[in-house]
Design an enzyme around this catalytic site. Structure first.
Site, PDB file in Angstrom:
ATOM      1  N   LYS A  22      32.239  57.637  43.147  1.00 52.81           N
ATOM      2  CA  LYS A  22      32.012  56.312  42.527  1.00 52.81           C
ATOM      3  C   LYS A  22      32.462  55.202  43.484  1.00 52.81           C
ATOM      4  O   LYS A  22      31.731  54.247  43.718  1.00 52.81           O
ATOM      5  CB  LYS A  22      32.808  56.202  41.215  1.00 52.81           C
ATOM      6  N   ASN A  23      33.683  55.350  44.031  1.00 53.22           N
ATOM      7  CA  ASN A  23      34.242  54.245  44.813  1.00 53.22           C
ATOM      8  C   ASN A  23      33.623  54.116  46.207  1.00 53.22           C
ATOM      9  O   ASN A  23      33.852  53.121  46.891  1.00 53.22           O
ATOM     10  CB  ASN A  23      35.767  54.377  44.881  1.00 53.22           C
ATOM     11  N   CYS A 115      42.921  42.893  34.345  1.00 59.13           N
ATOM     12  CA  CYS A 115      42.586  44.313  34.335  1.00 59.13           C
ATOM     13  C   CYS A 115      43.768  45.051  33.738  1.00 59.13           C
ATOM     14  O   CYS A 115      44.926  44.691  33.972  1.00 59.13           O
ATOM     15  CB  CYS A 115      42.333  44.772  35.765  1.00 59.13           C
ATOM     16  N   ARG A 120      45.227  42.084  39.450  1.00 63.69           N
ATOM     17  CA  ARG A 120      44.398  42.515  40.589  1.00 63.69           C
ATOM     18  C   ARG A 120      43.757  41.304  41.252  1.00 63.69           C
ATOM     19  O   ARG A 120      42.581  41.010  41.057  1.00 63.69           O
ATOM     20  CB  ARG A 120      43.353  43.524  40.117  1.00 63.69           C
ATOM     21  N   VAL A 122      42.234  38.734  44.249  1.00 68.03           N
ATOM     22  CA  VAL A 122      41.268  38.958  45.346  1.00 68.03           C
ATOM     23  C   VAL A 122      41.576  38.029  46.523  1.00 68.03           C
ATOM     24  O   VAL A 122      40.723  37.750  47.346  1.00 68.03           O
ATOM     25  CB  VAL A 122      39.793  38.784  44.883  1.00 68.03           C
ATOM     26  N   ASP A 308      44.942  56.685  42.031  1.00 63.71           N
ATOM     27  CA  ASP A 308      43.913  57.116  41.066  1.00 63.71           C
ATOM     28  C   ASP A 308      44.141  58.537  40.550  1.00 63.71           C
ATOM     29  O   ASP A 308      43.392  59.013  39.689  1.00 63.71           O
ATOM     30  CB  ASP A 308      42.509  57.015  41.696  1.00 63.71           C
TER      31      ASP A 308
HETATM   32  N1  EPU Z   1      45.567  43.276  46.244  1.00 64.92           N
HETATM   33  C1  EPU Z   1      46.012  42.010  46.499  1.00 64.92           C
HETATM   34  N2  EPU Z   1      45.101  41.077  46.894  1.00 64.92           N
HETATM   35  C2  EPU Z   1      43.768  41.362  47.038  1.00 64.92           C
HETATM   36  C3  EPU Z   1      43.320  42.675  46.763  1.00 64.92           C
HETATM   37  C4  EPU Z   1      44.251  43.617  46.372  1.00 64.92           C
HETATM   38  O1  EPU Z   1      47.203  41.720  46.387  1.00 64.92           O
HETATM   39  O2  EPU Z   1      42.997  40.480  47.413  1.00 64.92           O
HETATM   40  C5  EPU Z   1      46.538  44.315  45.836  1.00 64.92           C
HETATM   41  C6  EPU Z   1      46.217  44.961  44.492  1.00 64.92           C
HETATM   42  O3  EPU Z   1      46.701  44.186  43.403  1.00 64.92           O
HETATM   43  C7  EPU Z   1      46.899  46.291  44.632  1.00 64.92           C
HETATM   44  C8  EPU Z   1      46.682  46.642  46.088  1.00 64.92           C
HETATM   45  O4  EPU Z   1      46.439  45.402  46.736  1.00 64.92           O
HETATM   46  O5  EPU Z   1      48.267  46.177  44.377  1.00 64.92           O
HETATM   47  C9  EPU Z   1      45.536  47.591  46.368  1.00 64.92           C
HETATM   48  O6  EPU Z   1      44.358  47.165  45.688  1.00 64.92           O
HETATM   49  P1  EPU Z   1      42.914  47.393  46.282  1.00 64.92           P
HETATM   50  O7  EPU Z   1      42.336  46.060  46.653  1.00 64.92           O
HETATM   51  O8  EPU Z   1      42.956  48.421  47.343  1.00 64.92           O
HETATM   52  O9  EPU Z   1      42.117  47.913  45.020  1.00 64.92           O
HETATM   53  P2  EPU Z   1      40.543  47.792  44.852  1.00 64.92           P
HETATM   54  O10 EPU Z   1      39.924  47.803  46.168  1.00 64.92           O
HETATM   55  O11 EPU Z   1      40.247  46.668  43.933  1.00 64.92           O
HETATM   56  C10 EPU Z   1      39.979  50.328  44.772  1.00 64.92           C
HETATM   57  C11 EPU Z   1      39.442  51.308  43.771  1.00 64.92           C
HETATM   58  C12 EPU Z   1      40.476  51.578  42.698  1.00 64.92           C
HETATM   59  C13 EPU Z   1      41.742  52.120  43.377  1.00 64.92           C
HETATM   60  C14 EPU Z   1      42.239  51.109  44.429  1.00 64.92           C
HETATM   61  C15 EPU Z   1      43.427  51.613  45.225  1.00 64.92           C
HETATM   62  C16 EPU Z   1      37.061  50.865  43.779  1.00 64.92           C
HETATM   63  C17 EPU Z   1      35.862  50.415  43.044  1.00 64.92           C
HETATM   64  N3  EPU Z   1      38.234  50.764  43.157  1.00 64.92           N
HETATM   65  O12 EPU Z   1      40.234  49.116  44.060  1.00 64.92           O
HETATM   66  O13 EPU Z   1      39.925  52.590  41.871  1.00 64.92           O
HETATM   67  O14 EPU Z   1      42.742  52.318  42.422  1.00 64.92           O
HETATM   68  O15 EPU Z   1      41.166  50.848  45.378  1.00 64.92           O
HETATM   69  O16 EPU Z   1      43.131  52.818  45.855  1.00 64.92           O
HETATM   70  O17 EPU Z   1      36.966  51.350  44.891  1.00 64.92           O
HETATM   71  C18 EPU Z   1      39.537  53.793  39.901  1.00 64.92           C
HETATM   72  O18 EPU Z   1      38.610  54.378  40.490  1.00 64.92           O
HETATM   73  O19 EPU Z   1      39.969  54.164  38.775  1.00 64.92           O
HETATM   74  C19 EPU Z   1      40.158  52.611  40.534  1.00 64.92           C
HETATM   75  C20 EPU Z   1      40.884  51.738  39.855  1.00 64.92           C
END
Ligand code: EPU
Length: 421
Positions: A22-23, A115, A120, A122, A308
């Site tokens: 999925k990811n 969330c 979360r 960006v 995850d």
């Molecule tokens: N973060 C920030 N600023 C940002 C982005 C992230 O502070 O701009 C923080 C987040 O709050 C978190 C950490 O950085 O503490 C890591 O977050 P990340 O950005 O890596 O998460 P994501 O890219 O939004 C993906 C997966 C998640 C998985 C995370 C971590 C997808 C679609 N989602 O999310 O998957 O938990 O990476 O590995 O790829 C799931 O599949 O159930 C799921 C939640």
């Protein structure tokens, strides 16, 4: 709405085919916006999240055809705005921001909301695009990105956040940078296999990328990208979830179509608990073990133990007659499953971002509420192990990220069925 009714206590045995990730699929589908040519993506899992991403691409103007895991996308003429009604249901919609900025130098994507697994933000995605020379504004709940063709330039960007690197943020900046002028170096990049898979697809489209899968990715901008074909990597989190099922209840469960190397942190934790694992080129077999030991684990960015898989290991810890400790460092509030598992009789104490579990007490079936994707998986695992009947409500969380989970478990010997609420 549907629920899953699970009759616990059935042993699991046999083979299960793991679906595409999925990811990986979500950002790869978004990346097809970077070219007007046709792209073919294989092994796209049939999930509500991937279906939703395809709907977003369609609304942005892409032609989308889908037949049993193969998706053909042509994003000839596309729009630059992804409004709230379109993106509000899925956080991963943010993946279209990078490709729209790269191709059109202009994008408007609604800011993802809260969330259940925690805050979360960006900010790192936006910081990365700003570093490439784009102007970023957040107004009325929308992110507005604009750049001039000449001003959209590669640079050295550090994307490390306070909880480590960002997976989708690295993907977004990488996608945008493929069409920026000059060289972009992303320091503090996420090294997850899903980022590497995205880079492999972009390279097939004509992008020049080195270092994906490490914490330093170098992207040499090109004038344009072309159509390409790609097969999504196997879902390491679905695979890990079946390994835990096999550990809790298995008389020999074999996963087919996996990349064992992507699961090392998970398999080594299972081995340390005393479970027997056998690894083939694209398969993994696990056997349950009557005398397993408790474990201590802390989630970390790849290649560390994945956040995850944290909830599923919480369910596993309940089945091991010993003490285990789980610390979450990526999403410190990601413990929604704990209160629900406790309703089944689990002995879990939460201390900040650490769960202490005393396993071994029998779990008893109960009605429980799914709160997010992986928490739901943990509740299904607990239900399979518990005595009696468990009803997992809000099944749509599972359908976001596990392809035919109920059918796959039933084929291994589990007793479970869907029912309307
Ligand atoms: N973060 C920030 N600023 C940002 C982005 C992230 O502070 O701009 C923080 C987040 O709050 C978190 C950490 O950085 O503490 C890591 O977050 P990340 O950005 O890596 O998460 P994501 O890219 O939004 C993906 C997966 C998640 C998985 C995370 C971590 C997808 C679609 N989602 O999310 O998957 O938990 O990476 O590995 O790829 C799931 O599949 O159930 C799921 C939640």
């Amino acid at each position: 709405m549907e629920k899953l009714i699970v009759q616990g206590g059935h042993r699991l045995k046999g083979r299960v085919n793991i679906s595409g990730s999925k990811n990986s699929a979500l950002p790869i589908l978004a990346a097809t916006l970077l070219t007007r040519d046709t792209c073919t993506i294989r092994r796209v899992p049939d999930l509500s999240d991937t279906n939703y991403m395809l709907r977003i691409l369609g609304e942005l103007g892409a032609e989308v055809e889908r037949a049993s895991g193969v998706v053909v996308i042509t994003a000839g003429k596309i729009k630059w705005k992804a409004p709230y009604e379109l993106v509000r249901k899925m956080r991963a919609s943010i993946c279209v921001l990078g490709p729209l900025t790269g191709r059109l130098h202009k994008a408007s994507v609604s800011l993802p909301g809260g969330c259940v697994i925690g805050d979360r933000p960006v900010d790192l995605h936006l910081r990365g695009l700003e570093a490439l020379g784009a102007k970023v504004l957040v107004e009325g709940g929308d992110i507005l990105v604009s750049a001039t063709r000449a001003g959209f330039k590669g640079r050295v960007i550090n994307m490390m956040g306070k909880h480590g690197p960002t997976v989708l943020g690295t993907g977004n900046v990488m996608m945008a940078a493929t069409l920026a002028k000059g060289t972009t170096i992303i320091e503090g990049a996420a090294a997850e296999p899903e980022v590497e898979d995205l880079a492999d697809f972009l390279i097939k489209m004509g992008a020049k990328i080195e270092g994906a899968g490490t914490n330093r990715v170098v992207i040499e901008g090109v004038k344009e990208l072309h159509g390409a074909e790609h097969t999504v990597i196997p879902d390491r989190i679905e695979a890990g979830t079946f390994l835990v099922a096999g550990a809790m209840l298995g008389d020999g469960v074999t996963l087919k179509r996996v990349v064992p190397g992507h699961l090392r942190a998970v398999t080594s934790t299972l081995e340390a608990c005393g479970f027997e694992l056998e690894s083939g080129r694209d398969s993994l077999t696990i056997r349950g073990n009557g005398s397993s030991r408790g474990f201590t684990l802390t989630t970390h960015p790849y290649p560390g133990f994945p956040t995850d898989m944290q909830a599923q290991f919480c369910a596993l810890a309940c089945a091991i007659p010993d003490s285990s400790t789980i610390t979450e460092t990526i999403f410190p509030q990601r413990f929604m499953h704990v209160a629900e598992i406790k309703r089944m009789g689990a002995n879990v104490t939460l201390q900040g971002a650490t769960a202490h579990i005393r396993g071994g007490a029998p779990l008893k079936g109960a009605p429980v509420m799914a709160s997010d994707l992986r928490a739901s998986a943990a509740l299904v695992l607990a239900g399979l192990f518990a005595e009696g009947q468990t009803e997992v409500h809000r099944l749509y969380h599972i359908d976001r990220g596990y392809e035919h989970l109920d059918d796959k478990l039933a084929a291994l010997g589990a007793s479970l069925e869907r029912a309307r609420e």
